[in-house]
Scaffold this active site. Sequence first.
Site, mmCIF file in Angstrom:
data_model
loop_
_atom_site.group_PDB
_atom_site.id
_atom_site.type_symbol
_atom_site.label_atom_id
_atom_site.label_comp_id
_atom_site.label_asym_id
_atom_site.label_seq_id
_atom_site.Cartn_x
_atom_site.Cartn_y
_atom_site.Cartn_z
ATOM 1 N N LYS A 92 3.047 -9.852 0.743
ATOM 2 C CA LYS A 92 2.975 -9.710 -0.714
ATOM 3 C C LYS A 92 3.120 -8.235 -1.066
ATOM 4 O O LYS A 92 2.227 -7.433 -0.812
ATOM 5 C CB LYS A 92 1.641 -10.231 -1.266
ATOM 6 C CG LYS A 92 1.713 -10.371 -2.784
ATOM 7 C CD LYS A 92 0.391 -10.330 -3.495
ATOM 8 C CE LYS A 92 -0.178 -8.967 -3.670
ATOM 9 N NZ LYS A 92 0.620 -8.062 -4.529
ATOM 10 N N ALA A 106 3.375 -4.974 -3.669
ATOM 11 C CA ALA A 106 2.589 -4.658 -4.868
ATOM 12 C C ALA A 106 3.327 -5.131 -6.117
ATOM 13 O O ALA A 106 4.557 -5.114 -6.161
ATOM 14 C CB ALA A 106 2.346 -3.158 -4.943
ATOM 15 N N GLU A 156 -5.983 -0.405 5.981
ATOM 16 C CA GLU A 156 -5.693 1.031 5.897
ATOM 17 C C GLU A 156 -5.955 1.409 4.452
ATOM 18 O O GLU A 156 -5.236 0.972 3.549
ATOM 19 C CB GLU A 156 -4.240 1.281 6.334
ATOM 20 C CG GLU A 156 -3.987 2.738 6.685
ATOM 21 C CD GLU A 156 -3.350 3.485 5.549
ATOM 22 O OE1 GLU A 156 -4.108 4.139 4.794
ATOM 23 O OE2 GLU A 156 -2.129 3.416 5.390
ATOM 24 N N GLY A 190 -8.290 4.154 1.474
ATOM 25 C CA GLY A 190 -8.156 5.446 0.813
ATOM 26 C C GLY A 190 -8.576 6.619 1.679
ATOM 27 O O GLY A 190 -8.991 6.461 2.830
ATOM 28 N N CYS A 234 -2.299 8.099 0.555
ATOM 29 C CA CYS A 234 -3.699 7.923 0.963
ATOM 30 C C CYS A 234 -4.188 9.069 1.833
ATOM 31 O O CYS A 234 -5.353 9.420 1.813
ATOM 32 C CB CYS A 234 -3.868 6.584 1.671
ATOM 33 S SG CYS A 234 -2.622 6.312 2.913
ATOM 34 N N GLU A 238 -10.836 9.713 -4.815
ATOM 35 C CA GLU A 238 -9.381 9.794 -4.740
ATOM 36 C C GLU A 238 -8.802 9.928 -6.153
ATOM 37 O O GLU A 238 -9.161 9.162 -7.034
ATOM 38 C CB GLU A 238 -8.851 8.488 -4.126
ATOM 39 C CG GLU A 238 -8.151 8.705 -2.835
ATOM 40 C CD GLU A 238 -7.496 7.447 -2.308
ATOM 41 O OE1 GLU A 238 -7.837 6.336 -2.726
ATOM 42 O OE2 GLU A 238 -6.609 7.602 -1.454
ATOM 43 N N ILE A 239 -7.909 10.875 -6.351
ATOM 44 C CA ILE A 239 -7.263 11.038 -7.662
ATOM 45 C C ILE A 239 -5.900 10.339 -7.652
ATOM 46 O O ILE A 239 -5.470 9.754 -8.612
ATOM 47 C CB ILE A 239 -7.110 12.536 -8.015
ATOM 48 C CG1 ILE A 239 -8.485 13.218 -8.026
ATOM 49 C CG2 ILE A 239 -6.408 12.702 -9.366
ATOM 50 C CD1 ILE A 239 -8.454 14.716 -8.221
ATOM 51 N N PHE A 240 -5.226 10.400 -6.522
ATOM 52 C CA PHE A 240 -3.907 9.780 -6.354
ATOM 53 C C PHE A 240 -2.915 10.326 -7.367
ATOM 54 O O PHE A 240 -2.157 9.584 -7.998
ATOM 55 C CB PHE A 240 -4.020 8.247 -6.449
ATOM 56 C CG PHE A 240 -3.466 7.565 -5.218
ATOM 57 C CD1 PHE A 240 -4.018 7.787 -3.974
ATOM 58 C CD2 PHE A 240 -2.369 6.705 -5.302
ATOM 59 C CE1 PHE A 240 -3.510 7.176 -2.840
ATOM 60 C CE2 PHE A 240 -1.840 6.091 -4.174
ATOM 61 C CZ PHE A 240 -2.421 6.330 -2.935
HETATM 62 P P1 ADP Z 1 -3.916 0.522 -5.999
HETATM 63 O O1 ADP Z 1 -5.204 0.793 -6.697
HETATM 64 O O2 ADP Z 1 -3.362 1.710 -5.319
HETATM 65 O O3 ADP Z 1 -2.913 -0.246 -6.804
HETATM 66 P P2 ADP Z 1 -4.819 -1.836 -4.725
HETATM 67 O O4 ADP Z 1 -5.757 -1.866 -3.571
HETATM 68 O O5 ADP Z 1 -5.310 -2.316 -6.024
HETATM 69 O O6 ADP Z 1 -4.291 -0.366 -4.765
HETATM 70 O O7 ADP Z 1 -3.483 -2.638 -4.378
HETATM 71 C C1 ADP Z 1 -2.862 -2.649 -3.131
HETATM 72 C C2 ADP Z 1 -2.319 -4.023 -2.873
HETATM 73 O O8 ADP Z 1 -3.415 -4.924 -2.867
HETATM 74 C C3 ADP Z 1 -1.343 -4.543 -3.922
HETATM 75 O O9 ADP Z 1 -0.343 -5.330 -3.282
HETATM 76 C C4 ADP Z 1 -2.223 -5.411 -4.792
HETATM 77 O O10 ADP Z 1 -1.519 -6.446 -5.452
HETATM 78 C C5 ADP Z 1 -3.158 -6.002 -3.751
HETATM 79 N N1 ADP Z 1 -4.434 -6.486 -4.299
HETATM 80 C C6 ADP Z 1 -5.115 -6.000 -5.368
HETATM 81 N N2 ADP Z 1 -6.224 -6.728 -5.585
HETATM 82 C C7 ADP Z 1 -6.251 -7.706 -4.643
HETATM 83 C C8 ADP Z 1 -7.138 -8.775 -4.331
HETATM 84 N N3 ADP Z 1 -8.230 -9.007 -5.057
HETATM 85 N N4 ADP Z 1 -6.831 -9.564 -3.282
HETATM 86 C C9 ADP Z 1 -5.749 -9.340 -2.518
HETATM 87 N N5 ADP Z 1 -4.874 -8.362 -2.774
HETATM 88 C C10 ADP Z 1 -5.107 -7.542 -3.807
#
Ligand code: ADP
Length: 488
Positions: free
Chosen positions: A182, A184, A258, A260, A292, A389-391
């Site tokens: 999956k 992002a 993996e 932050g 990260c 983390e500010i990113f």
């Molecule tokens: P960021 O804050 O950098 O967007 P996330 O950890 O929210 O990082 O997102 C990283 C990945 O995890 C993305 O593919 C996002 O869709 C997925 N993700 C976010 N929330 C969930 C969740 N509750 N369960 C599974 N995957 C998730």
Amino acid sequence: MDPGIIEVKYNKLFINNEFVDAVSNKTFKVINPSTEKIIAEIAEADKADVDKAVAAAKAAFLRGSEWRSMDASQRGKLINKLADLMDRNAKEIGGLESLNCGKIYSNAVREIYGAANVLRYYAGYCDKIHGNTIPADGNYFSLTRKEPIGVVGQIVPWNFPITLMIWKWGPALATGCTIVTKPAEQTPLTALAVAALVKEAGFPPGVINVIPGFGPIAGEALCLHNDVRKVAFTGSTKVGHRIMEYAAKSNLKKVSLELGGKSPFVIFNDADVNEAVELAHIAAYVNHGQTCCAGSRTFVQSGIYEEFLRKSIEKAKAKKVGDPFKPETEQGPQIDKPSFEKIMFMIEEGKRQGATLETGGNRIGNEGYFVEPTIFSSVTDDMTIAREEIFGPVQSILKFETLEEVIERANDTYYGLAAGIITKDINTALVFAQSVEAGSVWVNCFGSAPQTPFGGYKQSGIGRDLGEESIQDYLETKTISIKLPMKC
Ligand code: ADP
């Protein structure tokens, strides 16, 4: 380098080597962070699509299937073929990445070539993964066999969409697992473009499936699925906690995370200041700070602090921010509105808590998520900008006096992903490298190679990407003991 015309050719889910609509027929919008304009509508996976994709991956993994009965060396050939196709299409995929992610175009293309090389590294492993014979007590011939874990769910973030996907595909394919990825929700386009190459490379249907969708919907369903034997995740520490909960609530699937970081980048008085400014700048601002392992806490020893600060400010001020396709651009937009707003909030927190804003701190223009390269000095360890983390493109510069002091301060964080040090003194470098709690330590450099494991101590993660270590995370060990009539 000219990207030519960038076309979104693939906007559906990739299941069983076919592009298909979502069961619900739902779609979601993907934007260009440079313009905030919609560039594509993509099929949105939910639980029903996750079920379909996992069923496809499970069927591809069944005993006797084409994939399971394929010679390991042939798996290697397929992986190499995919790498060659990625090279062939690198400019096109890089262009799409740059459009969707805001990455500097030349960097985006370089990342595609880099990802292809990661595949080649793992292709070579396919027929070299094996167990041991063991001199067990008693009349036994005992051996271990290394077997693929099964269907793996892989969830990747938006900051390095193809790189991080391929870091996970490589070991999964080398070991003979099957995959549901999956991407992002912000950046699904390139994963689908690479998925199209999976079919062209000749992978059997179901070995690799790509299902764009949202984290809490498709991501959650994938992590809770009882036929998924492992989840490999890269993303935030917050969601990393969730992933472990999903594993506990479902089938105790294996989990690698993996997460932050708040990596220290430490510069000693004996460093060449100009070189140190360059390297610390790259460490802090790489991928617009959306990394990260970014060296987001720059510790500078007091003897060179003032000179280092002055030159770092000059460097940040000179940075060209803008259209990622223009060859002169050095920094593109941040990924999306929530991320942009978080960065601006953190900058305000820095000011409010008493750090000195030396340069930057503002949005650039009123279209697209562009942020000025920002530097704070007089940052103390307790400030939010030194802890969270500010990113984003924000460098916090902290002053230190001694090696012992900086080790303690570098380790004063719940993260532990990476650390960097610049010094000419081998003793200082080695004491620091051995004392800092981080998965990677970079001495007079910054960054990882495919052959070296990458991952975190503490809340920066579990398990490792890259290197031989990552392969182990995709294997089960089976012990076979065979009774013999006598000791021989
Ligand atoms: P960021 O804050 O950098 O967007 P996330 O950890 O929210 O990082 O997102 C990283 C990945 O995890 C993305 O593919 C996002 O869709 C997925 N993700 C976010 N929330 C969930 C969740 N509750 N369960 C599974 N995957 C998730």
